[in-house]
Design a protein around this motif. Structure first.
Motif, PDB file in Angstrom:
ATOM      1  N   ASN A  41      35.352  38.516  39.504  1.00  0.00           N
ATOM      2  CA  ASN A  41      36.510  38.787  38.659  1.00  0.00           C
ATOM      3  C   ASN A  41      36.074  39.304  37.290  1.00  0.00           C
ATOM      4  O   ASN A  41      35.452  38.588  36.514  1.00  0.00           O
ATOM      5  N   GLU A  42      36.398  40.574  37.048  1.00  0.00           N
ATOM      6  CA  GLU A  42      36.183  41.139  35.716  1.00  0.00           C
ATOM      7  C   GLU A  42      37.472  41.789  35.244  1.00  0.00           C
ATOM      8  O   GLU A  42      37.461  42.793  34.544  1.00  0.00           O
ATOM      9  N   ASP A  43      38.567  41.223  35.695  1.00  0.00           N
ATOM     10  CA  ASP A  43      39.878  41.795  35.403  1.00  0.00           C
ATOM     11  C   ASP A  43      40.161  41.710  33.908  1.00  0.00           C
ATOM     12  O   ASP A  43      40.287  40.613  33.353  1.00  0.00           O
ATOM     13  N   PRO A  44      40.246  42.856  33.239  1.00  0.00           N
ATOM     14  CA  PRO A  44      40.455  42.814  31.781  1.00  0.00           C
ATOM     15  C   PRO A  44      41.785  42.165  31.390  1.00  0.00           C
ATOM     16  O   PRO A  44      41.943  41.703  30.263  1.00  0.00           O
ATOM     17  N   ASP A  45      42.724  42.124  32.332  1.00  0.00           N
ATOM     18  CA  ASP A  45      44.041  41.555  32.001  1.00  0.00           C
ATOM     19  C   ASP A  45      44.087  40.036  32.166  1.00  0.00           C
ATOM     20  O   ASP A  45      45.078  39.402  31.788  1.00  0.00           O
ATOM     21  N   ASP A  46      43.065  39.469  32.763  1.00  0.00           N
ATOM     22  CA  ASP A  46      43.096  38.028  33.039  1.00  0.00           C
ATOM     23  C   ASP A  46      42.772  37.250  31.758  1.00  0.00           C
ATOM     24  O   ASP A  46      41.622  37.236  31.298  1.00  0.00           O
ATOM     25  N   LEU A  47      43.774  36.599  31.228  1.00  0.00           N
ATOM     26  CA  LEU A  47      43.603  35.870  29.962  1.00  0.00           C
ATOM     27  C   LEU A  47      42.682  34.668  30.121  1.00  0.00           C
ATOM     28  O   LEU A  47      42.067  34.212  29.155  1.00  0.00           O
ATOM     29  N   ALA A  48      42.568  34.167  31.336  1.00  0.00           N
ATOM     30  CA  ALA A  48      41.727  32.986  31.566  1.00  0.00           C
ATOM     31  C   ALA A  48      40.269  33.270  31.228  1.00  0.00           C
ATOM     32  O   ALA A  48      39.509  32.360  30.889  1.00  0.00           O
ATOM     33  N   ARG A  49      39.895  34.536  31.286  1.00  0.00           N
ATOM     34  CA  ARG A  49      38.498  34.876  30.992  1.00  0.00           C
ATOM     35  C   ARG A  49      38.148  34.637  29.526  1.00  0.00           C
ATOM     36  O   ARG A  49      36.973  34.652  29.158  1.00  0.00           O
ATOM     37  N   HIS A  50      39.162  34.433  28.701  1.00  0.00           N
ATOM     38  CA  HIS A  50      38.907  34.151  27.278  1.00  0.00           C
ATOM     39  C   HIS A  50      39.169  32.683  26.955  1.00  0.00           C
ATOM     40  O   HIS A  50      39.260  32.311  25.787  1.00  0.00           O
ATOM     41  N   LEU A 104      40.285  41.801  44.521  1.00  0.00           N
ATOM     42  CA  LEU A 104      39.847  40.433  44.218  1.00  0.00           C
ATOM     43  C   LEU A 104      41.018  39.600  43.716  1.00  0.00           C
ATOM     44  O   LEU A 104      41.152  38.428  44.055  1.00  0.00           O
ATOM     45  N   ARG A 105      41.858  40.228  42.913  1.00  0.00           N
ATOM     46  CA  ARG A 105      43.019  39.507  42.369  1.00  0.00           C
ATOM     47  C   ARG A 105      43.932  39.052  43.512  1.00  0.00           C
ATOM     48  O   ARG A 105      44.613  38.034  43.403  1.00  0.00           O
ATOM     49  N   ASP A 106      43.930  39.808  44.604  1.00  0.00           N
ATOM     50  CA  ASP A 106      44.738  39.427  45.765  1.00  0.00           C
ATOM     51  C   ASP A 106      43.909  38.626  46.779  1.00  0.00           C
ATOM     52  O   ASP A 106      44.244  38.569  47.965  1.00  0.00           O
ATOM     53  N   ASP A 107      42.780  38.093  46.321  1.00  0.00           N
ATOM     54  CA  ASP A 107      41.943  37.180  47.109  1.00  0.00           C
ATOM     55  C   ASP A 107      41.178  37.857  48.249  1.00  0.00           C
ATOM     56  O   ASP A 107      40.750  37.210  49.193  1.00  0.00           O
ATOM     57  N   GLN A 108      41.051  39.169  48.178  1.00  0.00           N
ATOM     58  CA  GLN A 108      40.170  39.849  49.141  1.00  0.00           C
ATOM     59  C   GLN A 108      38.731  39.471  48.800  1.00  0.00           C
ATOM     60  O   GLN A 108      38.386  39.332  47.628  1.00  0.00           O
TER      61      GLN A 108
END
Ligand SMILES: Cc1cc2nc3c(=O)[nH]c(=O)nc-3n(C[C@H](O)[C@H](O)[C@H](O)COP(=O)(O)OP(=O)(O)OC[C@H]3O[C@@H](n4cnc5c(N)ncnc54)[C@H](O)[C@@H]3O)c2cc1C
Length: 662
Positions: free
Chosen positions: A504-513, A493-497
């Protein structure tokens, strides 16, 4: 502080801003201008670096290890994390995805050009889940979208050879890929159910490559690597009862879909004569009752043969017979009197490589079947790629079945997920596969075989291989561990697949906070860029921020306390509601935009702020891509703002997603 594009030391610097690309000035800028490169990479390879990489695969004067059966050939031993065999759309996307995710790839293609059936050698247009644009909104994301957008922007005049060249550019510029063109895989050495070594030969350089890798991907269409390695495979059609498939024949058989040769033609300003060679077939109106030669410009996929025999072993005879029919049909068009409107038309190109639809399919732990295509896919925990083309059956008799319709499509109710378990071999532990040779029944294959679907399977396989290589585990270990499957899905998903029912539940994605706000939200609220999804159906604004474009249009994320940020990822709108592909058909092209897509943000500025002070900024010009990544030296910021300056024509600004990483 300045942001860097793709990790490359910027070439241009002016008053603190860095222009990432000079819009459309020249081909050499293409990659720098628009690639959605992996984070952490060092940008595309330079001329010198590519030369050095090619020198490294040249045969040495004294081969360390001669190969007894072929003493005239030099042996070059190569090691990698993943060998990809076959350079069609599946192989290209597998190689790029693996390389961008950190794996060292040896990529072997037996022809001079990349692209397989989509290359200028065959000229088949790429279709997929959006079903010729009739299932609007479902164009695939990821690498295939990057390739389509790049091609539409740089090749508006539809030169097929430039498409091939763009594919070459993408692959040769990738640091982690060793590309072997004109090189055919012909042998595999297997021990304890694993490939130890694959052998490939390039007669142009009199070289044998001995390729050792912990993982291999068979994207040859014909399953040649798997076949040599002793992987289990199936040939032909299963019977109705084998997998409870309504569309299967009552009894299984060894018949397949056939191969075709295409042509292109062009209208001139004066009559153009055509004289067929004596060996061309005589074609009459009776042969064409179900096969109307309507469009004149892009050839006829229904000139199809080989399904009653063996599309691999019969290839040379099929080439001749297909050419004889192509020229016979053109003779009918030009000289029978049936098509006076064709008087000024002349052939431009006639293929010499039969485009192959079907041969061996490798068997995985799971065989993807019709009931799953039609709905049972919803139970898969391991969906990694989407499909949506109709179950598109062709009669094995092909052109000689003149009383049978050349295809019978059965619509697929909705876009479906393809499971990872159909993308690796059931008995060769380190073999993955993508493309038309995946583990699917014949009926399911009639839908999964189209090239955008093959491409997204390739991206899944390449990404999975990179995870396996990094963690030193096998595809079956990935499959058996829900956490690893989830990690693969999130990486994709991070690579737009696109994967259905996955967000997106990427724990590293700061935007989620973060929280989002914007200068205006007349079409879609700013918070939509944090929805975790990057696709809207036409006229929907559920996952996009959108507003009328004014001189002061912006969107921003804010955090309660400062975050360390070193990468920003943006997903723009690129008009998924339209079809986009390279095709020789003018009628199909008329429904597309051959150029940058109007809704895509062209010029924008990124600003990182801390306590109302701008601490980093980057201005981007000439973007044509949907997915953009911007790297920077790590900086503490509590706000991230995107200022929009221009689109490629739309009077509104739209954005699907902002991600930020430490
Ligand atoms: C006439 C025709 C019409 C079609 N119509 C459409 C359409 O409109 N749209 C669509 O999307 N799909 C269409 N398809 C289906 C689609 O083209 C194929 O299913 C698709 O190309 C499969 O992609 P792939 O990457 O698996 O294989 P391919 O495109 O076949 O690529 C495989 C590559 O591997 C290479 N290779 C093979 N053996 C070796 C080896 N031993 N070593 C190294 N390299 C090797 C081949 O040269 C080839 O380049 C059509 C197919 C045909 C033939």
């Amino acid at each position: 502080m300045q942001l860097e594009e793709g990790g490359r030391i910027p070439a241009l610097s002016r008053r603190g801003f860095i222009g990432s690309a000079a819009a459309f000035a020249g081909y050499s800028l293409i990659v720098r201008a628009s690639a959605a490169r992996a984070e952490g990479d060092a940008g595309p390879r330079t001329h010198e670096e590519i030369r050095a990489a090619l020198a490294a695969i040249e045969p040495k004067p004294k081969p360390s290890e001669p190969y007894a059966p072929e003493p005239g050939m030099s042996v070059v031993a190569l090691d990698c994390d993943l060998m990809v065999a076959g350079g069609g759309m599946s192989g290209i996307c597998a190689a790029l995805a693996a390389a961008r995710n950190g794996a060292k790839v040896v990529f072997v293609q037996d022809r001079s050009r990349l692209g397989g059936n989509a290359s200028s050698e065959i000229r088949m247009h790429i279709v997929g889940a959006d079903k010729h644009g009739s299932r609007k909104g479902w164009r695939e994301g990821g690498i295939i979208e990057e390739l389509r957008l790049e091609d539409a922007a740089r090749n508006p005049h539809r030169a097929y050879e430039l498409w091939d060249l763009m594919l070459y550019d993408k692959v040769i510029s990738e640091r982690n890929i060793t590309l072997l063109l004109d090189t055919a895989v012909f042998r595999a050495e297997t021990q304890d159910g694993r490939i130890q070594t694959a052998w490939a030969r390039c007669d142009k350089t009199e070289t044998l490559y001995k390729i050792s890798s912990p993982l291999y991907a068979d994207c040859t269409g014909d399953s040649r690597l798997g076949f040599e390695a002793g992987a289990e495979f199936h040939w032909g059609r299963e019977g109705k009862l084998d997998f409870a498939e309504e569309l299967a024949p009552a009894e299984g058989d060894a018949r397949t879909q056939g191969s075709s040769i295409l042509f292109t033609a062009r209208q001139h300003d004066r009559p153009m004569p055509f004289t067929p060679p004596p060996w061309a077939k005589k074609i009459s109106a009776e042969d064409l009752v179900f096969r109307k030669p309507n469009e004149l410009d892009y050839g006829y996929w229904w000139i199809e043969l080989g399904g009653m025999g063996n599309t691999i072993k019969d290839n040379e005879r099929l080439r001749f017979e297909l050419l004889a029919i192509v020229l016979g049909v053109w003779d009918y068009i030009k000289n029978s009197g049936a098509r006076p409107d064709a008087a000024n038309w002349a052939l431009e190109f006639v293929g010499m490589v039969p485009g192959k639809r079907e041969s061996r399919r490798l068997l995985g732990p799971h065989v993807f079947v019709q009931p799953e295509v039609e709905g049972a896919w919803k139970q898969f925990p391991d969906g990694v790629a989407i499909g949506g083309w109709a179950l598109d059956e062709h009669p094995p008799e092909g052109f000689y079945g003149k009383d049978i319709k050349p295809f019978t499509p059965s619509p697929v109710p909705e876009v479906y997920n393809i499971p990872f378990r159909s993308l690796y071999s059931r008995n060769i532990a380190n073999l993955l596969m993508a493309g038309r040779n995946i583990s699917a029944s014949h009926v399911a294959f009639t839908s999964t075989r189209v090239m955008a679907t093959c491409a997204v399977m390739g991206q899944a396989v390449g990404t999975a291989a990179a995870l396996c290589a990094k963690g030193k585990f096998l595809p079956k270990d990935l499959s058996a561990d829900p956490a690893r499957v989830a990690a693969l899905q999130q990486r994709l998903l991070r690579d737009d697949q696109s994967i259905r029912n996955c967000r997106n539940e990427d724990p590293d994605d700061l935007a989620r906070h973060a929280t989002a706000r914007a200068s205006a939200e007349t079409l879609g609220p700013a918070a939509n860029v944090l929805s975790g999804e990057v696709r809207d159906m036409p006229d929907e604004w559920k996952h996009r921020w959108g507003t009328a474009l004014t001189p002061d249009t912006w969107i921003e994320l804010a955090w309660q306390k400062p975050r360390r940020i070193s990468q920003v990822q943006l997903t723009f709108d690129s008009g998924f509601e339209r079809e986009l592909t390279l095709t020789a058909s003018s009628a199909k092209t008329a429904k597309m935009i051959r150029g940058p897509q109007p809704e895509t943000l062209r010029d924008y500025t990124l600003e990182l702020l801390k306590a109302d002070t701008v601490v980093a900024t980057q201005k981007i010009e000439g973007n044509v891509q949907r997915l953009r990544r911007h790297r920077l030296a790590p900086v503490e910021a509590d706000r991230l703002r995107l200022r929009v300056h221009a689109t490629h024509g739309a009077d509104r600004a739209a954005l699907f997603e902002i991600r930020a990483y430490a």
